[in-house]
Each structure stands twice: as structure tokens, then as C-alpha cells.
Scaffold this active site. Structure first.
Site, mmCIF file in Angstrom:
data_model
loop_
_atom_site.group_PDB
_atom_site.id
_atom_site.type_symbol
_atom_site.label_atom_id
_atom_site.label_comp_id
_atom_site.label_asym_id
_atom_site.label_seq_id
_atom_site.Cartn_x
_atom_site.Cartn_y
_atom_site.Cartn_z
ATOM 1 N N ASN A 257 0.839 -1.183 0.000
ATOM 2 C CA ASN A 257 0.000 0.000 0.000
ATOM 3 C C ASN A 257 0.884 1.247 0.000
ATOM 4 O O ASN A 257 1.972 1.260 0.576
ATOM 5 C CB ASN A 257 -0.991 0.004 1.169
ATOM 6 C CG ASN A 257 -0.356 -0.060 2.531
ATOM 7 O OD1 ASN A 257 0.625 -0.768 2.748
ATOM 8 N ND2 ASN A 257 -0.924 0.662 3.489
ATOM 9 N N ILE A 258 0.407 2.270 -0.688
ATOM 10 C CA ILE A 258 1.137 3.528 -0.793
ATOM 11 C C ILE A 258 0.134 4.637 -0.508
ATOM 12 O O ILE A 258 -0.787 4.869 -1.303
ATOM 13 C CB ILE A 258 1.755 3.704 -2.197
ATOM 14 C CG1 ILE A 258 2.658 2.512 -2.528
ATOM 15 C CG2 ILE A 258 2.513 5.027 -2.292
ATOM 16 C CD1 ILE A 258 3.050 2.417 -3.991
ATOM 17 N N CYS B 268 -4.011 0.574 -2.658
ATOM 18 C CA CYS B 268 -3.846 -0.619 -1.839
ATOM 19 C C CYS B 268 -2.807 -1.559 -2.447
ATOM 20 O O CYS B 268 -2.515 -1.508 -3.639
ATOM 21 C CB CYS B 268 -5.176 -1.363 -1.731
ATOM 22 S SG CYS B 268 -6.483 -0.412 -0.944
ATOM 23 N N GLU C 241 -3.049 -4.756 -3.012
ATOM 24 C CA GLU C 241 -3.627 -5.681 -3.978
ATOM 25 C C GLU C 241 -3.732 -5.042 -5.361
ATOM 26 O O GLU C 241 -3.375 -5.642 -6.375
ATOM 27 C CB GLU C 241 -5.029 -6.128 -3.525
ATOM 28 C CG GLU C 241 -5.043 -6.826 -2.184
ATOM 29 C CD GLU C 241 -5.274 -5.870 -1.012
ATOM 30 O OE1 GLU C 241 -4.578 -4.821 -0.922
ATOM 31 O OE2 GLU C 241 -6.140 -6.174 -0.177
ATOM 32 N N CYS D 37 -10.029 -4.713 0.641
ATOM 33 C CA CYS D 37 -11.141 -3.766 0.700
ATOM 34 C C CYS D 37 -12.080 -4.011 -0.482
ATOM 35 O O CYS D 37 -11.771 -4.769 -1.410
ATOM 36 C CB CYS D 37 -10.619 -2.327 0.691
ATOM 37 S SG CYS D 37 -10.034 -1.749 -0.916
ATOM 38 N N CYS E 149 -10.610 -3.186 -4.015
ATOM 39 C CA CYS E 149 -9.690 -4.223 -4.496
ATOM 40 C C CYS E 149 -10.449 -5.461 -4.947
ATOM 41 O O CYS E 149 -10.116 -6.072 -5.961
ATOM 42 C CB CYS E 149 -8.672 -4.582 -3.424
ATOM 43 S SG CYS E 149 -7.465 -3.263 -3.158
#
Length: 138
Positions: free
Chosen positions: A42-43, A53, A55, A91, A94
Site C-alpha cells: 500500500n502507498i 492498496c 492488492e 477492501c 480491491c
């Protein structure tokens, strides 16, 4: 690649996470049908909306390299300062991206706290009424 090896690859991405606001690091490892693994973390962004995210990072890396068929993904995460990680699930955004590229009945999602402690779900179990290409007749 074994489930545990994929989970370990996801867990290794935790250290690359950029999460100065939530302090919640997430790592992902996506297995393509050709055996290639695409990783992501995640960034976060101070503007919040541009945050991505782990994913989706993994999926977008794979898709940008021309891959479109995937077998499974491992996801792990938790507070940066935690000694023990919880089992983390993707989430909704994603899950929706996964729906774009994966068969919800067969694509597996390994939600893990460690290679020894994880739960496996199909995408259909985590997104039972997802909207995907088949809804558009594609």
C-alpha cells in the site's frame, strides 16, 4: 509456488509499505497463470484519495506488463508497530478490481497473518454479487 511461499512473498512487502497516515501496512503477492508472481504494497498520500492498496498495486503491475490471467493472491497486513498481525482481507475496491480479471468461483484469496495462519476464500465468497465483464456481456 505453495500457498505459504506466496504468503511469505506478501509479508515481505510489508517493509516497503508507505503508510505514514494510517500506520497500517499491507503486502500482496499475486500469482499469474504463467507462474509469475507480482507483488505490491500500500502507498498512502497526504491527499488520501490517491492512496493505492497493495492488492491493486500488484494487479496493476501485472496488467501493465500484459498479464490478464491469475490464479490467486495472498494478502497480509496490520499496524506497523504490531508484534502479531491480524488476518487482513481486501477492501471492496480491491475486490472489484479482482472481479475485472478473475473468475470469482475459482480465484483464491489467502488472507493471512503469517504463512502458518491464514484463511482461503474464493472471490465469490468475499464479493458474492460483484459486477464484472460478464455483466456487460463480455
Amino acid at each position: 509456488m505453495s500457498d505459504q511461499e506466496l504468503i511469505q512473498a506478501a509479508k515481505a512487502m510489508l517493509k516497503r509499505s508507505y503508510a505514514p497516515f494510517s500506520h497500517y501496512a499491507v503486502g500482496a503477492a499475486l500469482l499469474g497463470s504463467d507462474g509469475q508472481v507480482y507483488t505490491g504494497c500500500n502507498i498512502e498520500s497526504s491527499a488520501y484519495t490517491p492512496t493505492i492498496c497493495a492488492e491493486r498495486t500488484a494487479f496493476f503491475k501485472a496488467v501493465s506488463e500484459g498479464k490478464r490471467e491469475f490464479i490467486c493472491i495472498a494478502v497480509t497486513g496490520g499496524r506497523i508497530d504490531a508484534d502479531v498481525l491480524p488476518i487482513t482481507t481486501p477492501c471492496g475496491v480491491c475486490r472489484q478490481v479482482m472481479m475485472e480479471f478473475c473468475d470469482p468461483r475459482s480465484f483464491l484469496i489467502f488472507c493471512a497473518s503469517s504463512p502458518e495462519n491464514y484463511k482461503a476464500y474464493t472471490l465469490a465468497q468475499l464479493l458474492p454479487k460483484g459486477f464484472g465483464p460478464s455483466n456487460l456481456g463480455i
